[in-house]
Design an enzyme around this catalytic site. Structure first.
Site, short mmCIF file in Angstrom:
data_model
loop_
_atom_site.label_atom_id
_atom_site.label_comp_id
_atom_site.label_asym_id
_atom_site.label_seq_id
_atom_site.Cartn_x
_atom_site.Cartn_y
_atom_site.Cartn_z
N ALA A 164 11.87 47.84 20.19
CA ALA A 164 12.99 47.65 20.79
C ALA A 164 12.64 47.70 22.37
O ALA A 164 11.84 47.88 22.20
CB ALA A 164 13.10 49.26 20.84
N GLY A 202 14.24 44.73 20.96
CA GLY A 202 13.91 43.20 20.11
C GLY A 202 13.79 42.02 20.43
O GLY A 202 14.12 40.42 19.57
N GLY A 203 12.92 41.57 21.80
CA GLY A 203 12.99 40.13 21.94
C GLY A 203 12.14 39.42 20.85
O GLY A 203 12.05 38.27 20.08
N ASP A 211 10.96 51.58 15.72
CA ASP A 211 11.02 52.10 16.90
C ASP A 211 12.09 53.17 17.55
O ASP A 211 12.75 53.18 16.13
CB ASP A 211 11.09 51.09 18.01
CG ASP A 211 11.10 51.35 19.53
OD1 ASP A 211 11.40 52.56 20.18
OD2 ASP A 211 10.17 50.67 20.58
N LYS A 256 -1.62 46.82 26.93
CA LYS A 256 -1.40 47.58 28.11
C LYS A 256 -2.62 47.16 28.61
O LYS A 256 -3.11 48.49 28.58
CB LYS A 256 -0.08 48.47 28.25
CG LYS A 256 0.81 48.81 27.10
CD LYS A 256 1.64 47.17 28.12
CE LYS A 256 3.28 47.05 26.80
NZ LYS A 256 4.00 45.74 26.46
C1 LIG Z 1 7.72 46.55 25.40
S1 LIG Z 1 8.53 48.05 24.55
C2 LIG Z 1 8.95 46.75 23.23
C3 LIG Z 1 9.57 45.83 23.09
C4 LIG Z 1 9.40 45.27 22.33
N1 LIG Z 1 8.61 44.58 21.63
C5 LIG Z 1 10.98 43.62 21.93
O1 LIG Z 1 10.45 42.66 21.71
O2 LIG Z 1 12.41 43.91 22.88
C6 LIG Z 1 8.18 49.32 23.99
C7 LIG Z 1 8.60 49.95 23.12
O3 LIG Z 1 7.59 50.48 22.22
C8 LIG Z 1 8.06 51.71 22.10
N2 LIG Z 1 6.93 52.49 21.75
C9 LIG Z 1 6.32 53.79 22.36
N3 LIG Z 1 5.35 54.53 21.93
C10 LIG Z 1 5.95 54.50 20.77
C11 LIG Z 1 5.14 54.62 19.13
N4 LIG Z 1 4.36 55.81 19.45
N5 LIG Z 1 6.02 54.92 17.90
C12 LIG Z 1 6.83 53.28 17.98
N6 LIG Z 1 7.81 52.43 18.96
C13 LIG Z 1 6.67 53.10 20.54
C14 LIG Z 1 8.42 51.90 23.18
O4 LIG Z 1 9.96 52.98 22.68
C15 LIG Z 1 9.55 50.87 23.56
O5 LIG Z 1 10.58 50.47 23.12
#
Ligand SMILES: C[S@@+](CC[C@H](N)C(=O)[O-])C[C@H]1O[C@@H](n2cnc3c(N)ncnc32)[C@H](O)[C@@H]1O
Length: 334
Positions: free
Chosen positions: A204, A206-207, A223, A291
């Site tokens: 999320a 979703g890019g 997510d 990260k």
């Molecule tokens: C940088 S954002 C992702 C951006 C996404 N890849 C996009 O294309 O927009 C990081 C995401 O990792 C998710 N996240 C963190 N811990 C998580 C977990 N244990 N399981 C699934 N998602 C997780 C967060 O909810 C957040 O939406």
């Protein structure tokens, strides 16, 4: 040829100090920092470099041996003529997150056309492993250009200029679109995504999913956060609105082609999840955003990546792509 006396590397804005630290850790004693400009560092070689020397720094975008500075396209061509170049890239030295301005690209492109003309090189050609690539790092107007070269190896960026030129389209739900596009370009699999099944952990808003869906993949996005409405509406997108730890076998296919993670968790934790899913889903490839938000994580990363090599589907490469912020991208493809 005269043995190289300077090594150069470009990096993303703000990564200069971390790149110097990384190079000091990898090659302390062999290289000492010489010259630093935003997004460009050179090191003086102490003694002689081993024949197989590679900078191998994750935070470097393009690196190699310096052939010296040049003020004009003719001087660039003279410097470059001492190596038998197959490919020549002119790279803007400073590229902000928003990209370089049109005037900079116009100067870069004009210089590229002129120097390639002088050296009789094709503008279209991408390097094959073993090819000599000349990089011309072009700064502000009037600033001498750095001319350098490297031998292209798997894991190097084949087309760094294309990556730097990429800009976020207005319809992309997040900057992760750029990260995914750059990772696919780096792996050279942009045209191989059609019909593939992808599991993305941390999808999320979703890019990345948007990039993969528009290239014809079926995406299972994991997510607890909300997905962008356009991604959710795509018939090939499946939102699993759970945390990665709560994902159960029946929720995803038995096998996926590509396993992606962009979870904002410590790399150590990301890798525990990814290793578990990879052993079950046997992906052909991995694209992981790791990260680096503390000195502790930075210090732990080499060990972690060493362990990933034991179970990854293919060779593992790590690099800070232009779209990465405090993070690196790890890719592996069978
Ligand atoms: C940088 S954002 C992702 C951006 C996404 N890849 C996009 O294309 O927009 C990081 C995401 O990792 C998710 N996240 C963190 N811990 C998580 C977990 N244990 N399981 C699934 N998602 C997780 C967060 O909810 C957040 O939406």
């Amino acid at each position: 040829m005269i043995p190289p006396t300077f090594v150069f590397a470009t990096c993303r804005p703000g990564a200069e100090a971390a790149l110097k630290r990384e190079v000091a850790t990898r090659h302390g004693g062999l290289l000492t920092p010489a010259f630093m400009r935003p997004q460009l560092i050179t090191w003086k070689v102490q003694g002689e470099l081993p024949g197989h020397f590679r900078l191998g720094a994750w935070l470097a975008q393009v690196s190699g041996f310096s052939l010296g500075m040049a003020k004009t396209p003719q001087e660039v061509a003279e410097r470059a003529a001492v190596v038998n170049a197959a490919v020549l890239n002119v790279i803007p030295r400073e590229v902000s997150e928003e990209g370089a301005d049109p005037e900079t690209w116009a100067r870069v492109d004009a210089t590229g056309v002129e120097v390639r003309g002088l050296l009789d090189l094709s503008p279209k050609r991408l390097p094959n492993p073993g090819d000599t690539v000349v990089s011309v790092i072009m700064g502000a107007e009037g600033e001498p250009m750095l001319v350098g070269y490297h031998r292209h190896q798997p894991g190097d960026l084949a087309d760094p200029v294309a990556l730097l030129r990429l800009s976020l389209p207005p319809e992309a739900p997040s900057r992760a679109w750029m990260k995914m596009e750059q990772a696919l370009d780096w792996l050279g699999i942009q045209k191989d995504i059609q019909g593939r099944t992808v599991l993305e952990l941390g999808s999320a808003p979703g890019g990345a999913s948007h990039s993969l869906l528009s290239r014809g993949a079926t995406v299972f996005g994991v997510d607890t956060g909300a997905m962008d409405a356009r991604v959710l509406a795509h018939p090939a997108f499946h939102h699993l609105k759970v945390a990665a730890g709560d994902l159960r076998p029946g929720m995803v296919p038995d096998q996926v082609d590509l396993l992606v993670s962009d979870m904002n968790l410590e790399p150590r934790v990301v890798c525990q999840y990814v290793e578990k899913f990879a052993s079950r889903l046997r992906p052909l490839g991995l694209i992981l955003t790791l990260k680096i938000n503390s000195a502790k994580v930075e210090a732990e990363l080499p060990d972690l990546i060493h362990r990933i090599r034991d179970w990854a589907p293919g060779p593992v490469y790590v690099r800070q792509l232009p779209a990465n912020r405090q993070e690196v991208t790890l890719v592996s493809w069978q």
